[in-house]
Design a protein around this motif. Structure first.
Motif, short mmCIF file in Angstrom:
data_model
loop_
_atom_site.label_atom_id
_atom_site.label_comp_id
_atom_site.label_asym_id
_atom_site.label_seq_id
_atom_site.Cartn_x
_atom_site.Cartn_y
_atom_site.Cartn_z
N SER A 173 -2.70 -6.70 -6.39
CA SER A 173 -1.45 -7.30 -5.93
C SER A 173 -0.91 -8.22 -7.03
N GLU A 174 0.30 -7.95 -7.44
CA GLU A 174 0.94 -8.75 -8.48
C GLU A 174 1.46 -10.05 -7.88
N GLY A 175 1.12 -11.14 -8.53
CA GLY A 175 1.61 -12.44 -8.10
C GLY A 175 3.00 -12.72 -8.65
N ASN A 176 3.46 -13.91 -8.34
CA ASN A 176 4.77 -14.33 -8.80
C ASN A 176 4.72 -15.84 -9.01
N LEU A 177 4.88 -16.28 -10.24
CA LEU A 177 4.80 -17.71 -10.54
C LEU A 177 5.92 -18.50 -9.88
N ALA A 178 7.00 -17.84 -9.50
CA ALA A 178 8.12 -18.53 -8.89
C ALA A 178 7.87 -18.91 -7.43
N ASP A 179 6.85 -18.31 -6.81
CA ASP A 179 6.55 -18.66 -5.42
C ASP A 179 5.05 -18.82 -5.24
N SER A 180 4.57 -18.78 -4.04
CA SER A 180 3.16 -19.08 -3.76
C SER A 180 2.24 -17.87 -3.83
N ARG A 181 2.74 -16.73 -4.23
CA ARG A 181 1.92 -15.52 -4.26
C ARG A 181 1.17 -15.42 -5.59
N ALA A 182 -0.16 -15.42 -5.51
CA ALA A 182 -1.00 -15.35 -6.71
C ALA A 182 -1.45 -13.91 -6.96
N ASN A 183 -1.90 -13.62 -8.20
CA ASN A 183 -2.49 -12.32 -8.51
C ASN A 183 -3.78 -12.17 -7.72
N ARG A 184 -3.99 -11.01 -7.11
CA ARG A 184 -5.16 -10.78 -6.28
C ARG A 184 -5.67 -9.35 -6.45
N LEU A 185 -6.98 -9.21 -6.25
CA LEU A 185 -7.61 -7.91 -6.09
C LEU A 185 -8.16 -7.89 -4.68
N LEU A 186 -7.77 -6.90 -3.90
CA LEU A 186 -8.12 -6.85 -2.47
C LEU A 186 -8.98 -5.64 -2.18
N LYS A 187 -10.08 -5.85 -1.47
CA LYS A 187 -10.87 -4.74 -0.93
C LYS A 187 -10.44 -4.61 0.53
N VAL A 188 -9.92 -3.44 0.87
CA VAL A 188 -9.31 -3.23 2.18
C VAL A 188 -10.03 -2.09 2.89
N ASN A 189 -10.27 -2.25 4.19
CA ASN A 189 -10.82 -1.17 4.99
C ASN A 189 -9.75 -0.08 5.07
N ALA A 190 -10.05 1.09 4.55
CA ALA A 190 -9.07 2.16 4.46
C ALA A 190 -8.63 2.71 5.82
N ALA A 191 -9.43 2.50 6.85
CA ALA A 191 -9.08 3.00 8.18
C ALA A 191 -8.24 2.00 8.97
N THR A 192 -8.54 0.70 8.81
CA THR A 192 -7.88 -0.32 9.62
C THR A 192 -6.85 -1.16 8.88
N GLY A 193 -6.97 -1.24 7.55
CA GLY A 193 -6.07 -2.08 6.77
C GLY A 193 -6.50 -3.52 6.67
N VAL A 194 -7.64 -3.87 7.27
CA VAL A 194 -8.12 -5.26 7.26
C VAL A 194 -8.73 -5.57 5.89
N ILE A 195 -8.36 -6.72 5.34
CA ILE A 195 -8.90 -7.17 4.06
C ILE A 195 -10.35 -7.59 4.27
N GLU A 196 -11.26 -6.99 3.48
CA GLU A 196 -12.68 -7.30 3.56
C GLU A 196 -13.10 -8.28 2.47
N GLN A 197 -12.37 -8.28 1.36
CA GLN A 197 -12.69 -9.18 0.25
C GLN A 197 -11.40 -9.44 -0.53
N GLU A 198 -11.24 -10.68 -0.98
CA GLU A 198 -10.06 -11.07 -1.74
C GLU A 198 -10.51 -11.83 -2.98
N ILE A 199 -10.14 -11.33 -4.15
CA ILE A 199 -10.56 -11.92 -5.41
C ILE A 199 -9.33 -12.41 -6.15
N GLY A 200 -9.30 -13.71 -6.49
CA GLY A 200 -8.20 -14.26 -7.26
C GLY A 200 -8.30 -13.84 -8.71
N LEU A 201 -7.16 -13.56 -9.32
CA LEU A 201 -7.10 -13.16 -10.72
C LEU A 201 -6.20 -14.13 -11.47
N PRO A 202 -6.42 -14.25 -12.78
CA PRO A 202 -5.55 -15.15 -13.56
C PRO A 202 -4.12 -14.64 -13.64
#
Length: 81
Positions: free
Chosen positions: A52-81
């Motif tokens: 997920s691409e972040g945006n310095l202009a708002d509160s959204r940071a760069n992230r790597l997300l592990k998502v359950n492919a059947a449900t869409g629920v985030i299982e792990q969220e890793i912040g990136l620089p």
């Protein structure tokens, strides 16, 4: 564009191509998300990884997300620089 992040499954064999499924990405408990998915990959264990691409202009940071492919629920969220 969408208020909640989604991953679409598209049938490109159809003319015109059509959306077959929309997987909404959510937090555990059903909380909404507002990511900017730029890339995705399926791991050998079937999990879905989304960059997920972040945006310095708002509160959204760069992230790597592990998502359950059947449900869409985030299982792990890793912040990136």
């Amino acid at each position: 564009f969408y208020a909640q992040s989604q991953v679409f499954t598209i049938d490109v064999g159809a003319a015109p191509a059509r959306i077959e499924r929309a997987l909404t990405i959510t937090r555990a408990g059903g909380g909404a998300t507002n990511f900017d998915p730029e890339g995705l990959a399926y791991a050998p264990d079937g999990s879905l990884w989304i960059a997920s691409e972040g945006n310095l202009a708002d509160s959204r940071a760069n992230r790597l997300l592990k998502v359950n492919a059947a449900t869409g629920v985030i299982e792990q969220e890793i912040g990136l620089p």
